[in-house]
Design a protein around this motif. Structure first.
Motif, short mmCIF file in Angstrom:
data_model
loop_
_atom_site.label_atom_id
_atom_site.label_comp_id
_atom_site.label_asym_id
_atom_site.label_seq_id
_atom_site.Cartn_x
_atom_site.Cartn_y
_atom_site.Cartn_z
N ARG A 139 3.27 4.59 -13.51
CA ARG A 139 3.77 3.76 -14.60
C ARG A 139 2.68 2.93 -15.28
O ARG A 139 2.95 2.26 -16.28
CB ARG A 139 4.86 2.83 -14.09
N VAL A 140 1.46 2.93 -14.74
CA VAL A 140 0.37 2.14 -15.30
C VAL A 140 -0.49 3.05 -16.17
O VAL A 140 -1.04 4.04 -15.68
CB VAL A 140 -0.47 1.51 -14.19
N PRO A 141 -0.64 2.73 -17.45
CA PRO A 141 -1.41 3.59 -18.35
C PRO A 141 -2.91 3.37 -18.24
O PRO A 141 -3.54 2.74 -19.09
CB PRO A 141 -0.88 3.19 -19.73
N TRP A 188 0.81 -1.22 0.00
CA TRP A 188 0.00 0.00 0.00
C TRP A 188 0.85 1.27 0.00
O TRP A 188 0.53 2.23 -0.70
CB TRP A 188 -0.91 -0.02 1.22
N TYR A 189 1.91 1.29 0.81
CA TYR A 189 2.68 2.52 0.99
C TYR A 189 3.95 2.61 0.13
O TYR A 189 4.51 3.70 -0.02
CB TYR A 189 3.07 2.69 2.46
N VAL A 190 4.43 1.49 -0.42
CA VAL A 190 5.67 1.52 -1.19
C VAL A 190 5.44 1.13 -2.65
O VAL A 190 5.75 1.90 -3.56
CB VAL A 190 6.73 0.58 -0.56
N VAL A 191 4.90 -0.04 -2.87
CA VAL A 191 4.80 -0.57 -4.22
C VAL A 191 3.75 0.15 -5.05
O VAL A 191 4.03 0.58 -6.18
CB VAL A 191 4.52 -2.09 -4.19
N PHE A 192 2.54 0.30 -4.53
CA PHE A 192 1.48 0.92 -5.32
C PHE A 192 1.77 2.38 -5.66
O PHE A 192 1.53 2.80 -6.80
CB PHE A 192 0.13 0.78 -4.62
N PRO A 193 2.26 3.22 -4.74
CA PRO A 193 2.60 4.59 -5.12
C PRO A 193 3.70 4.65 -6.18
O PRO A 193 3.69 5.53 -7.04
CB PRO A 193 3.06 5.25 -3.82
N TRP A 194 4.67 3.75 -6.11
CA TRP A 194 5.71 3.71 -7.13
C TRP A 194 5.15 3.25 -8.48
O TRP A 194 5.54 3.76 -9.52
CB TRP A 194 6.81 2.74 -6.69
#
Length: 46
Positions: A42-44, A32-38
Motif C-alpha cells: 500500500r506504500v507507493p 515485523w510479521y503482521v503490520v509491515f507485510p500488510w
C-alpha cells in the motif's frame, strides 16, 4: 509517563526489565510479521 508504567510493573528491577524486554520484543515481532507485510503493497515507493 514511563515512570508511571515502570511503577505499575510487578516485581523488582530484574523482573521489570525482563517484562519490558518481552513486551518490546512482542511489539517488534507484531510489526515485523503482521503490520509491515500488510502495509508494504500500500506504500507507493519506487
Amino acid at each position: 509517563m514511563y515512570r508511571f508504567l515502570w511503577r505499575r510493573l510487578p516485581g523488582g528491577t530484574a523482573l521489570r526489565l525482563a517484562v519490558v524486554l518481552l513486551l518490546t520484543g512482542g511489539a517488534v515481532a507484531a510489526l515485523w510479521y503482521v503490520v509491515f507485510p500488510w502495509l508494504a503493497p500500500r506504500v507507493p515507493i519506487g
